[in-house]
Motif scaffolding. Structure first.
Motif, short mmCIF file in Angstrom:
data_model
loop_
_atom_site.label_atom_id
_atom_site.label_comp_id
_atom_site.label_asym_id
_atom_site.label_seq_id
_atom_site.Cartn_x
_atom_site.Cartn_y
_atom_site.Cartn_z
N HIS A 98 0.87 -1.17 0.00
CA HIS A 98 0.00 0.00 0.00
C HIS A 98 0.90 1.22 0.00
O HIS A 98 1.81 1.30 0.82
N ASP A 99 0.64 2.15 -0.88
CA ASP A 99 1.51 3.33 -0.93
C ASP A 99 1.29 4.20 0.31
O ASP A 99 0.40 3.94 1.13
N GLY A 100 2.12 5.21 0.46
CA GLY A 100 2.14 5.98 1.70
C GLY A 100 1.01 6.98 1.89
O GLY A 100 0.83 7.51 2.98
N LYS A 101 0.23 7.23 0.84
CA LYS A 101 -0.74 8.33 0.92
C LYS A 101 -1.89 8.10 1.91
O LYS A 101 -2.14 8.95 2.75
N PRO A 102 -2.59 6.96 1.82
CA PRO A 102 -3.69 6.77 2.78
C PRO A 102 -3.18 6.81 4.22
O PRO A 102 -3.89 7.28 5.12
N GLY A 103 -1.96 6.31 4.43
CA GLY A 103 -1.39 6.27 5.78
C GLY A 103 -1.23 7.66 6.38
O GLY A 103 -1.41 7.85 7.58
N ILE A 104 -0.90 8.63 5.55
CA ILE A 104 -0.72 9.99 6.06
C ILE A 104 -2.07 10.59 6.50
O ILE A 104 -2.18 11.23 7.55
N ARG A 142 -16.03 10.66 0.70
CA ARG A 142 -16.80 9.58 1.32
C ARG A 142 -15.95 8.32 1.22
O ARG A 142 -15.06 8.22 0.39
N PHE A 143 -16.30 7.31 2.01
CA PHE A 143 -15.69 5.99 1.87
C PHE A 143 -14.16 6.06 1.73
O PHE A 143 -13.59 5.53 0.79
N ASP A 144 -13.52 6.74 2.69
CA ASP A 144 -12.08 6.95 2.58
C ASP A 144 -11.27 5.66 2.72
O ASP A 144 -10.09 5.63 2.41
N GLY A 145 -11.90 4.61 3.23
CA GLY A 145 -11.19 3.34 3.32
C GLY A 145 -11.19 2.56 2.01
O GLY A 145 -10.61 1.48 1.93
N TRP A 146 -11.82 3.11 1.00
CA TRP A 146 -11.92 2.43 -0.29
C TRP A 146 -11.03 3.14 -1.30
O TRP A 146 -11.23 4.32 -1.57
N ARG A 147 -10.12 2.38 -1.88
CA ARG A 147 -9.16 2.96 -2.80
C ARG A 147 -9.84 3.76 -3.91
O ARG A 147 -9.39 4.84 -4.29
#
Lengths: 643, 276
Positions: free
Chosen positions: A504-510, A535-540
């Motif tokens: 998983h790339d670093g963007k969602p982690g930030i 919305r639905f930020d857990g969905w790529r």
């Protein structure tokens, strides 16, 4: 007064949306109670799509605990997908429960369970669709009390503006306590309105009401202090801990959906809490101490649950399932009981040791042996000391050899990137480890077609852990490190083709990091993202990093703080952390010492089999470790064939 | 790799008719399959399983109605390793499934090829906001046409095909007058006064490519500009052998029932209700 079902209006929209079955309710074991026969009514939400939210154990447990009570009803609601949201807005259909399709606004309490911070924008969508003002200060006595729970509620500050209150810790007893307070207040004719109700809740010491606390900031942007602004409100709010899990055998009647969901199995929580002490793991830190369900209690839950559901798989859940003191007997006993019925057993979250191979063999006695999953988390011995994941490479290789020797053909390894003190070298060790795993597999089996999959994601420092002070690794650095690892794996001629690499790339982690360790100033960012369509930020496919960064830039402009300040900045010992007034029982000084030990690569043992090392939880929360062995065994069931 | 013993052989097959009523018409066929197989487990039905690594219970489904379409007449067949009384089994499964997915008929299999007997379906299409006169005109135009071509997006792209040929009959009634009231579990209060409502009742042959009720609606739109303001509510009322002369669809389980009453079953049991 009866509340009208919105179903007739919703029904007309359903032919136009994807997977309409998720909105119609009617699940096996769901409950619809008489509205007028109940005086306290809860709407429970898992703020993600139905397919993710329905199997959530927390919501299922509270739903059943509440509905078992006389005069109390609970219904469930989930996030609607954008296709239905647009139609609901167009036709004025409000956020509804799936049980009786009642409007969420009609309930007394609107409870949301946050497993992850990435559900925050979905909460705002649900509030707005429900017709409930987004900010708590704008609500009236006719609006439900909006309460958050779940692991993310251990730092509710980023959503403080939108919440009336938050509850930290185990919810079973807490929801009943809240129910009684709401019931009494209603029976008295709602004296003092909303404020009075919230004050009564806050005074219990177990319900956090953000509006009764003022946050003062220092000129440099850090928090100066958090002070109660109302008499009788405690300085710190305690987490809830349920003791004796056998007394709480929920869910007794798990919901069986018609729609397909992410977990289609009968889940039994075999223990709660974990004291392995992995320093990155928020779940392990905030759920202490370990409380086991007994082997016989587990056996009964599985038996009743299978009868009530017809599921073909049983999941034995916990944070580290092989650590149950009687796991061997549990696995063997259940496998003996259910082999005939073709019921599969699964044991998510197991550690790397040979004992687990025996267990896995037991669980797959008559089935397929495809893949085994382990989570060494760190690639080098050094970094594993930093995170206190006590497993050596020799252990892993020995375990893997046993696995391949027993007919398993694929091993999946989970890692994190961006751990404190980590260097490129630590991460590149992952490639070496994967190669050694395949080499060993080939040696043991004499075959070349051995697979090893490396799965890696970015580490996000979490509140109430020793790493709460740690700097998070930035997006560019994370991605660069992952790229080096990918190249190291792919370029290997001998093994590269046999190693799968998923990352998983670093963007969602930030973004997750911003929301995890944020304070009240982050509320404006969340709201801006929501208003921009987030919305639905857990969905790529729905997540937009750029939207989050743009909205953060605008919302935080002039505040002196920014995304980096919240994420990649290291905190000092003195800093008041936004969640310090929420008491997980962990002694902050102990956490700091553990953080220092991490930096010095010093490991800490598990208090289940070594003397207490004073993390603070048991004395502070008046709890204790509850583990077996009980010495009991699962006896064969007497088979009574119906029909 | 562990090798289990071979699966127990099937000793009895049972055919069931089930419904998709009310809000559960939004159940997809896959959803129904999962729900049904779980109901089999809850009811401890002695299912025969397929051989192999991941044994599956032996269930064959026939010609399922599309998602969103209600049905009074869906069929499936199960294979058992021990004999069971069909009616008791039916009642047990019905009690185990959520209301709306109702198991309404059961017979022991005595004749082959149920699927071949499902020659046509009777559909009821409720068109709220459409006057019976308007629907009559459209129906007349449709029936008068030699062929009515429509387009449908399939997995293989847009297909053009005739819908007229498959339609054996098409009748219109007034949804407000009550003769189109829905049956049984759907609730009888389907007459909604004050608003125009036409009800189409059509018999459609099962052809290839399959002509579905919404294809006929497309056909009505193509021939007579019939454009319902709200989505049509569609129900399959029956499917089975088509008597071409009378245009009626008969019970596909009748042959099994007749065979069962002619030849008494090998094992004794209370079967009176199964012939009702």
């Amino acid at each position: 007064m009866p509340v009208e079902s919105v179903f007739p209006r919703l029904e007309a929209l359903l032919p136009h949306v994807q997977k309409p079955i998720q909105y119609v309710g009617g699940e096996l074991n769901s409950t619809v109670k008489d509205w007028d026969a109940c005086d306290v009514r809860w709407a429970l939400m898992y703020p993600d799509a139905y397919e993710v939210g329905l199997p959530n154990q927390g919501v299922m447990i509270l739903y059943e605990v509440l509905n078992e009570r006389e005069g109390v009803l609970a219904e469930r609601t989930y996030s609607v997908w954008p296709d239905l949201e647009a139609l609901m807005r167009e036709h004025g259909v409000p956020q509804f429960t799936v049980d009786a399709h009642r409007p969420v606004k009609a309930f007394d309490v609107f409870g949301l369970s946050f497993s992850t911070e990435l559900g925050y924008t979905n909460m705002l969508a649900a509030l707005e669709l429900a017709g409930i003002p987004l900010e708590a200060k704008d609500r009236t006595v006719d609006d439900p009390i909006v309460v958050a729970g779940g692991h993310a509620a251990f730092n509710p500050e980023p959503i403080a503006d939108f919440l009336d209150c938050a509850v930290v810790g185990d919810g079973e007893q807490a929801v009943l306590d809240i129910t009684e307070i709401v019931r009494a207040w209603k029976a008295e004719g709602r004296p003092g309105g909303r404020d009075e109700l919230l004050l009564r809740l806050a005074r219990t010491g177990g319900v956090y009401v953000p509006r009764f606390y003022d946050v003062e900031y220092l000129p440099d942007g850090r928090i100066g202090r958090v002070v109660p602004n109302t008499p009788g409100v405690p300085w710190r709010v305690s987490k809830h801990t349920v003791m004796d899990l056998d007394e709480w055998p929920y869910p007794k009647q798990p919901l069986v959906p018609l729609a397909e969901t992410v977990h289609e199995r009968m889940s039994v929580e075999i223990f709660r809490g974990c004291t392995r002490g992995c320093r990155f793991c928020q779940a392990g830190m905030i759920t202490r101490p370990v409380r086991e369900r007994s082997i016989t209690g587990i056996g009964e839950m599985v038996e009743k649950g299978l009868k009530a559901t017809g599921f073909e798989e049983v999941g034995l859940l916990s944070l580290s399932s092989a650590d149950h003191t009687e796991i061997g007997d549990i696995a063997k006993g259940l496998a003996d009981r259910y082999t005939e019925d073709k019921v599969g057993l699964s044991l998510p979250s197991t550690r790397v040791d040979a004992f687990n191979i025996d267990l896995a063999n037991e669980l797959t006695r008559n089935g397929r042996r495809s893949g085994l999953t382990f989570a060494p988390e760190g690639g080098s011995e050094r970094i594993r000391k930093v995170i206190n994941k006590m497993v050596s490479e020799e252990d892993l290789i020995r375990t893997v050899a046993t696995a391949y020797g027993n007919g398993w053909r694929q091993v999946k390894l989970y890692f994190m990137c961006g751990l404190p003190t980590e260097t490129d070298e630590d991460v590149l060790q992952i490639a070496e480890m994967a190669k050694n795993v395949i080499a060993k597999g080939r040696e043991v089996t004499g075959q070349n077609d051995i697979r090893c999959t490396v799965s890696i994601g970015g580490f996000v420092p979490k509140p109430h852990t020793p790493f709460q002070w740690a700097p998070q690794l930035g997006v560019e650095e994370t991605d660069a490190r992952l790229a080096k690892l990918r190249d190291a794996i792919r370029s290997d001629r001998k093994y590269g083709k046999n190693i799968g690499f998923r990352y998983h790339d670093g963007k969602p982690g930030i973004v997750e990091g911003l929301l995890s360790r944020g304070d009240r100033r982050i509320g404006a960012v969340i709201r801006a993202v929501y208003e921009d369509g987030g919305r639905f930020d857990g969905w790529r496919e729905h997540f937009s990093y750029d939207r989050w960064m743009d909205c953060a830039d605008k919302a935080l402009a002039g505040s002196g703080v920014d995304v980096d300040w919240y994420t990649t900045r290291e905190r000092s010992y003195e800093e008041v952390l936004p969640w310090d007034h929420l008491d997980s029982g962990l002694d902050k000084d102990w956490l700091w010492e553990d953080w220092q030990d991490a930096l010095e690569e010093v490991e800490v043992d598990d208090c289940r089999w070594t003397p207490c090392f004073d993390c603070g939880v048991c004395p502070q929360m008046q709890t204790e470790i509850q583990i077996g062995p009980t010495g009991k065994k699962l006896l064969p069931l007497t088979v009574v064939n119906q029909g | 790799m562990p090798e289990g013993p071979p699966p127990a052989p099937a000793v009895q097959r049972i055919r069931l008719r089930y419904t998709k009523r009310g809000r559960l018409r939004f159940t997809s066929h896959r959803d129904f399959q999962r729900a049904f197989e779980r109901a089999l487990r809850r009811s401890a039905v002695p299912m025969a399983y397929s051989a192999g690594f991941t044994p599956h219970p032996k269930v064959s489904y026939a010609n399922a109605a599309p998602t969103g379409v209600a049905s009074e007449a869906e069929y499936l067949e199960i294979a058992l390793t021990e004999e069971r009384d069909p009616e008791r089994l039916r009642a047990q499964l019905d009690a185990s499934l959520p209301p709306g997915l109702d198991v309404v008929d059961a017979v022991e299999v005595r004749t082959p090829n149920l699927a071949d007997r499902l020659q046509a379906s009777v559909w009821r299409i409720r068109l709220d906001g459409v006057s019976p006169e308007e629907a009559e005109r459209a129906a007349a135009a449709f029936l008068a046409a030699e062929s009515v071509e429509v387009e449908r997006l399939t997995k293989n792209g847009v297909r053009v095909f005739d819908t007229r040929g498959a339609v054996a009959s098409l009748e219109v009634s007034d949804g407000r007058s009550g003769d189109g009231a829905r049956g049984g579990a759907e609730g009888g209060a389907d007459v909604r006064p004050g608003r125009a409502c036409a009800i189409l009742r059509l018999v459609v042959r099962h052809a290839t490519p399959a002509v579905r009720p919404d294809d006929v609606l497309s056909g009505l739109r193509a021939t007579a500009d019939l454009a319902p303001p709200v989505p049509a509510e569609v129900t399959r009322l029956a499917q089975g052998p088509l008597d071409e002369e009378s245009g009626t669809v008969t019970d596909p389980l009748a042959a099994d029932r007749a065979a069962a009453s002619a030849v008494p079953p090998a094992t004794a049991g209370p079967r009176a209700t199964a012939t009702a």
